[in-house]
Design a protein around this motif. Structure first.
Motif, PDB file in Angstrom:
ATOM      1  N   UNK B 109       0.695  -1.156  -0.016  1.00 54.88           N
ATOM      2  CA  UNK B 109       0.001   0.036  -0.019  1.00 54.88           C
ATOM      3  C   UNK B 109       0.766   1.102  -0.038  1.00 54.88           C
ATOM      4  N   UNK B 110       0.529   2.108  -0.662  1.00 53.37           N
ATOM      5  CA  UNK B 110       1.257   3.703  -0.698  1.00 53.37           C
ATOM      6  C   UNK B 110       1.384   4.137   0.567  1.00 53.37           C
ATOM      7  N   UNK B 112       0.935   7.041   1.513  1.00 51.65           N
ATOM      8  CA  UNK B 112      -0.079   7.970   1.586  1.00 51.65           C
ATOM      9  C   UNK B 112      -1.469   7.349   1.985  1.00 51.65           C
ATOM     10  N   UNK B 113      -1.586   6.085   1.338  1.00 56.00           N
ATOM     11  CA  UNK B 113      -2.730   5.411   1.765  1.00 56.00           C
ATOM     12  C   UNK B 113      -2.655   4.848   3.320  1.00 56.00           C
TER      13      UNK B 113
END
Lengths: 824, 343
Positions: B109-110, B112-113
């Motif tokens: 998952x990035x 930011x996420x």
């Protein structure tokens, strides 16, 4: 805005250090971004007592002194000053100190030396007893500086200076002024807050403000033809000035806040602006035609040369200052070259006006010209300050430029602001802040920043000072009280109530989250790509093929892009993903799989768009390229193909418990190769396949790139409607496996065969898997073998005849549909 | 109940597979053994089990055929073992478990996420729901209803990308500069009490540098109900900071200005850094305040009866703090060597 601590001390007395002032201002709403020391710091200079003075044996003009520096034993210092004498308290630069000594021969007039232990004509010297010019205090070089008797040997010289009210250098605060504080864009404004915070009194310089009329009124006239733009215009006339350099103190103050001194007249107008916040303009009175000032608006576009020498085009309706014949200033922004004060100027007209804020802002924006004056006017200057500020400047011109003030003034005031009041309720303070504030505190804090309070039942009538145009309501007064007390004074409750909540989280959000988690589980990396792209890219990818054949509107362009690279909003997530794949494959990765959940935007009339004509949809992009399974001890390397991405799509829909169908597309396309349309529920929701050869070549994808772009918003809406999964009783009866090998024509797609098996087999077919596809000469040149593995079952035990019947029905159906025959 | 008997063509098909399945690697060999001869699921084993159930007249022929398949498979295994060499440890017969395991491919998952979810998790725990809104906005929602008067310097706080330039005061369509317009949209559609957080992408027309990108993500919070006070705002944000940054977090509320809240504050947390003279520094993490009565009135909510608070933070900033990232641009490069650090 830069604020000099030394300058502030003209208006407020405080024992706070610059750091404390910065902290207190910051914690009451005026954020200090930096504190910078300027001027001499007197590091390494301490107070010394001269114990004994003896003649230097080798030099008549030198003495050898024994100096007590507060340490155990005195040090010996050779001194050349005529006035040195035993018993004096003196500043001493100790060994290791760096001084900037005056030196006429160097370009900047100083020379840097670092003191070391030295022998001067044979006598040891440990430091230097200093004259004022040697430590940057003044130009005085008549002898060493002798300190008053309160100096203590060994104490830092800077402390003695401070104790004696002689500023030892200065500190400059860089204050970030929020748009709601027009009162704080000056030294007096900042000093007012410091006085309020520290409980001291604000002290304004004494200024004698002339009454309107008198000789000044007969020397010139002011006509305000645009009262909507100019609420007040005060003019004062100072005759007989000598334009020249400003005195040192004035230059020093302006330089401290980063302004370059120009001439005494201009410097004084700037000084007063930074002192009290009122922008002023000085006209060369003798260059004003007709001894007249007219405030008016331009008609049509006109041209005007401002005093920075630039010719500017003024839009229709720009508020201008004119004389009897022509424009002489852009009101509130910049004066004109034609009436600028020069060395030849003798008589000065001081302009001190109140201009309407939003008009000044519009003009400054239109001209692209932000000045210290426009900055203040557009925030709103104190409408009561004009006469005081003009008089203050005139007084300084009299003192520092040898002028004479013409008695009286012109004060044209088409708009006279009314005194503003508001009701402040004690109960409301408590309900907003969550804690009561003692009445005495409210009155004291408001009074300290110039607000009047008179008690009424349950609260006060508050009179708002003219320099706070931002304040008009009760809530504004509550904020003033809260910020001056400090938010730390508001206690946190031990518990908060959690009332009922009316807004429900859209169900789609949870689906998006599940999809992201699933894709991570499938081995894909989430990426965030830029929504802004080149216009050409957006145009190329605004293609119905990427919307599963549904129409797509024109890309949405920004009219003021940062650069052509980021000008248009993305109509598809594909270009961003291709860029990421390509970036990684050219930066050492042998393979990459990515996904992004993001918004795509086009100009499209859809029923549910919040802003008519602009459609936003949440899409999912899945992409893979290069090595997808690296070689290991048990397997060889494999590169990604379309089935990797198709498989992910299949798994995703299965995990969301949604049906999915894949429909082969027809024909060639510039963006994508032979691909499948993904259908679920009502219709197409996306596509999956390879990018076109042209795109692969452009991005240097040697083994191609494969992707799916899906309208995740539609999929999530459908998934959200599914609700909880319904339990199906687990069959207690066995499932029978049957393998079926069929020979079909080489061009026969397998997908429809699977569908046909399901159709023909009906409910009994629990699953169909394709486990082998091969071509062989023995089958015939244009034939291939496809082997299926069927699982058959029902809520009873199937009998052999039943199974045989189903299988033969399937075979018959396949024969009819695809000319299939059983492989023998 | 025994499985029904496979007809003759099924046996032929199976024979063909047994004969042609590839046996190139040790893995092939293992898979092959399991597929045909494993005690539980081997396809030949299944057939052997069925022999007793076959009609006595056919039993002999069927048994011979199945045993023929078994020998065929065993022959191929013997041949392949000779060629590839047994994987099993010769002495003990156990597999060499020091070989690397078969790892599933790792996705990620990035960051930011991850930061967004962490913030959402904390506020969800406080009873907040999640709202979203469009990235393209009109002047009313993005500015006017939020108490940014036309031609007010407050508008300079946010540089705007226009999609349709304004044709007069209060007009124009542009990329939203903050998530606050969703406050307006929620309040327009829902009566109090309201308690939402609002994540979303926002755009600022600013020069791109290590500390600013043309777009970023915000998390906005809005609470409107009877009796909501600044004290509660402080408490909720304090609880948030403890969840995000630990129980020893030091925070301060510094008065500031936002057009749509009053009083307004910026919230700093003390960020320890041994290299700094003070052992750390104050870092701004969010802005907040009491919803300005003018905003409530703009959406028709009685500001005497209801009060509210709002807060907003940059999700990138939180992500950067959590991971020690110093350049915002690296978040949008999506380099695998970056992404794999946050799996």
């Amino acid at each position: 805005m830069k604020i000099s601590i030394q300058w502030l001390s003209d208006y407020v007395d405080t024992t706070w250090s610059p750091e404390t002032i910065a902290d207190r201002l910051t914690m009451s709403g005026l954020e200090v971004e930096s504190v910078e020391s300027i001027g001499p710091t007197f590091d390494g200079i301490v107070v010394g007592r001269v114990l004994d003075v003896a003649r230097h044996p080798q030099a008549d003009r030198l003495t050898v002194c024994s100096v007590d520096l507060g340490s155990e034993s005195p040090v010996q210092i050779v001194c050349g000053a005529p006035n040195v004498a035993a018993g004096q308290l003196v500043p001493v630069a100790v060994v290791g100190t760096t001084l900037r000594l005056p030196d006429r021969t160097s370009p900047d007039g100083t020379r840097e030396i670092t003191l070391s232990r030295a022998k001067i004509r044979g006598e040891e010297s440990n430091g230097m007893i200093c004259a004022e010019d040697e430590i940057g205090l003044s130009d005085d070089h008549s002898g060493i500086m002798v300190l008053a008797t309160d100096a203590v040997p060994g104490e830092p010289f800077a402390e003695w200076l401070a104790r004696n009210g002689r500023a030892s250098g200065d500190a400059v605060l860089d204050v970030s002024i929020t748009p709601n504080r027009p009162d704080a864009v000056s030294h007096i404004g900042i000093a007012r807050d410091i006085a309020a915070l520290s409980g001291s009194t604000l002290r304004l310089p004494p200024v004698s403000v002339p009454t309107a009329g008198g000789e000044a009124a007969s020397a010139f006239s002011v006509d305000v033809e645009a009262p909507d733009g100019c609420g007040r215009y005060v003019g004062l006339l100072v005759r007989g000035v000598t334009v020249g350099e400003s005195p040192d103190w004035l230059k020093a103050r302006l330089e401290a806040i980063g302004l370059r001194p120009r001439s005494n007249i201009v410097d004084i107008t700037n000084y007063v602006m930074f002192e009290c916040g009122q922008p002023l303009h000085a006209f060369d009175f003798d260059r004003l035609a007709g001894r007249r000032i007219v405030v008016r608006r331009t008609r049509g576009d006109s041209r005007f040369t401002t005093l920075d020498g630039k010719e500017r085009t003024l839009p229709d309706g720009t508020l201008m200052i004119a004389d009897g014949e022509r424009d002489v200033a852009v009101a509130g922004i910049m004066g004109g070259a034609n009436t600028e004060v020069s060395e030849a100027t003798v008589n000065v007209l001081i302009e001190s006006a109140w201009f309407e804020p939003s008009g000044i802002r519009r003009t400054a924006k239109a001209l692209g010209l932000q000045t210290d004056a426009s900055y203040r006017f557009e925030r709103g200057v104190d409408p009561e300050l004009q006469a005081w500020a003009a008089a203050r400047a005139a007084q300084l011109m009299v003192e520092e430029a040898g002028g004479t003030l013409v008695p009286g003034s012109v004060d044209v005031r088409p708009v006279r602001p009314e005194t503003r009041t508001t009701v402040l309720r004690a109960a409301r303070i408590e309900s907003v802040l969550g804690a009561p504030v003692p009445a005495g505190d409210v009155e004291r804090l408001l009074a300290a920043i110039g607000f009047g309070t008179s008690e009424i039942a349950g609260g006060w009538t508050v009179t708002i000072p003219s320099f706070r145009p931002d304040v008009s309501r009760e809530i504004d007064c509550i904020e003033e009280v809260a910020r001056l007390r400090g938010f730390d004074a508001i206690p946190e409750p031990a518990a908060s109530r959690v009332p009922h909540e009316n807004y429900r989280t859209p169900a789609e959000r949870e689906i998006y989250r599940r999809v992201a988690d699933l894709l991570v589980g499938y081995g894909y990396r989430e990426v965030y790509t830029n929504s802004l792209m080149r216009r050409e890219t957006a145009a190329e990818f605004a293609d119905p093929v990427l919307r599963a054949g549904r129409p797509v509107g024109a890309p949405v362009e920004t009219v003021n892009p940062i650069s052509q690279e980021m000008a248009v909003l993305r109509p598809s997530l594909l270009p961003g993903a291709l860029q990421v794949l390509s970036h990684n494959l050219s930066h050492g990765q042998r393979g990459m799989r990515v996904f992004e959940i993001g918004t795509v935007i086009d100009r499209f009339d859809a029923p549910d768009t919040p802003i008519a004509g602009f459609r936003e949809r949440t899409h999912l992009l899945i992409g893979a390229s290069g090595v997808i399974e690296p070689a290991g001890w048990d397997r060889s390397e494999r590169t990604a193909d379309a089935f990797d991405v198709k498989g992910v799509v299949e798994a995703l829909f299965a995990d969301l418990d949604l049906p999915v169908r894949f429909v082969p597309s027809e024909g060639a396309h510039p963006l994508v190769g032979a691909h499948l349309r993904i259908e679920s529920g009502d219709g197409p929701v996306g596509l999956v396949g390879p990018v076109s050869r042209a795109l692969a070549v452009r991005h240097d994808f040697r083994t191609g790139a494969f992707f799916a772009e899906i309208d995740l918003q539609a999929v999530a809406a459908a998934a959200a409607e599914r609700g909880n999964a319904r339990y199906r009783e687990i069959s207690r009866f066995p499932v029978v496996e049957r393998d079926l090998a069929l020979v079909v024509s080489a061009g026969q797609p397998v997908g429809p065969l699977v569908d046909a098996i399901r159709r023909a087999g009906g409910e009994l077919v629990r699953s169909v898997a394709v486990f082998d596809v091969f071509r062989d000469e023995r089958l015939g040149a244009d034939r291939k073998s496809v082997a299926f593995s069927l699982r058959l079952g029902a809520d009873r035990t199937l009998r052999d005849e039943e199974i045989d019947r189903v299988v033969s029905r399937i075979v018959t159906a396949l024969e009819r549909q695809a000319g299939a025959r059983l492989r023998s | 109940m025994p499985d029904p008997i496979a007809p003759k063509d099924q046996l032929d098909l199976l024979a063909q597979e047994i004969q042609s399945d590839p046996l190139e690697t040790a893995a092939d060999l293992d898979a092959y053994r399991i597929r045909y001869l494993s005690r539980k699921q081997g396809r030949i084993t299944e057939l052997l089990k069925q022999i007793p159930a076959v009609d006595p007249s056919d039993r002999k022929a069927f048994g011979a055929a199945v045993n023929g398949l078994k020998s065929l498979a065993e022959e191929r295994i013997a041949e392949a073992e000779a060629r590839i060499g047994p994987v099993d440890d010769a002495a003990s017969g156990a597999p060499d478990l020091t070989l690397p395991g078969r790892r599933p491919v790792r996705g990620s998952l990035h960051p930011i996420t991850q930061a967004r979810r962490e913030i959402e998790r904390v506020f969800a725990g406080f009873g907040f729901t999640i709202a979203e809104g469009p990235e393209i906005e009109d002047d009313w929602h993005n500015f006017t209803a939020l108490n940014f008067p036309p031609d007010h310097p407050a508008r300079d706080m946010q540089d705007t990308f226009f999609v349709e330039p304004p044709s007069g005061p209060g007009t124009g369509i542009f990329l939203r500069t903050h998530t606050s317009p969703v406050q307006i949209r929620v309040m327009e559609g829902t009566p109090p009490p309201i308690r939402v957080i609002i994540p979303g992408r926002v755009y600022r027309n600013e020069a791109i540098s290590y500390k600013s990108f043309c777009l970023f993500h915000q998390m906005e919070g809005l609470v409107v109900a009877e009796g909501v006070s600044m004290a509660e705002l402080k408490q909720v944000l304090h609880a948030f900071a403890v969840e995000m940054f630990g129980t020893d977090v030091r925070m301060r509320f510094r008065p500031s200005f936002f057009p749509f809240t009053e009083p307004s504050a910026e919230v700093d947390i003390w960020w320890k850094d041994e290299r700094l003279p003070d052992g750390g520094r104050w870092l701004e993490i969010l802005g907040c305040g009491m919803v300005d009565p003018a905003v409530l009135e703009a959406v028709g909510i009685d500001s005497e009866r209801y009060t509210g608070y709002a807060f907003g933070m940059g999700i990138e900033r939180i992500a950067m703090l959590r991971h020690g990232i110093t350049d915002i641009r690296v978040l949008y490069e999506n380099d695998a060597r970056f992404l794999e650090q946050f799996a």
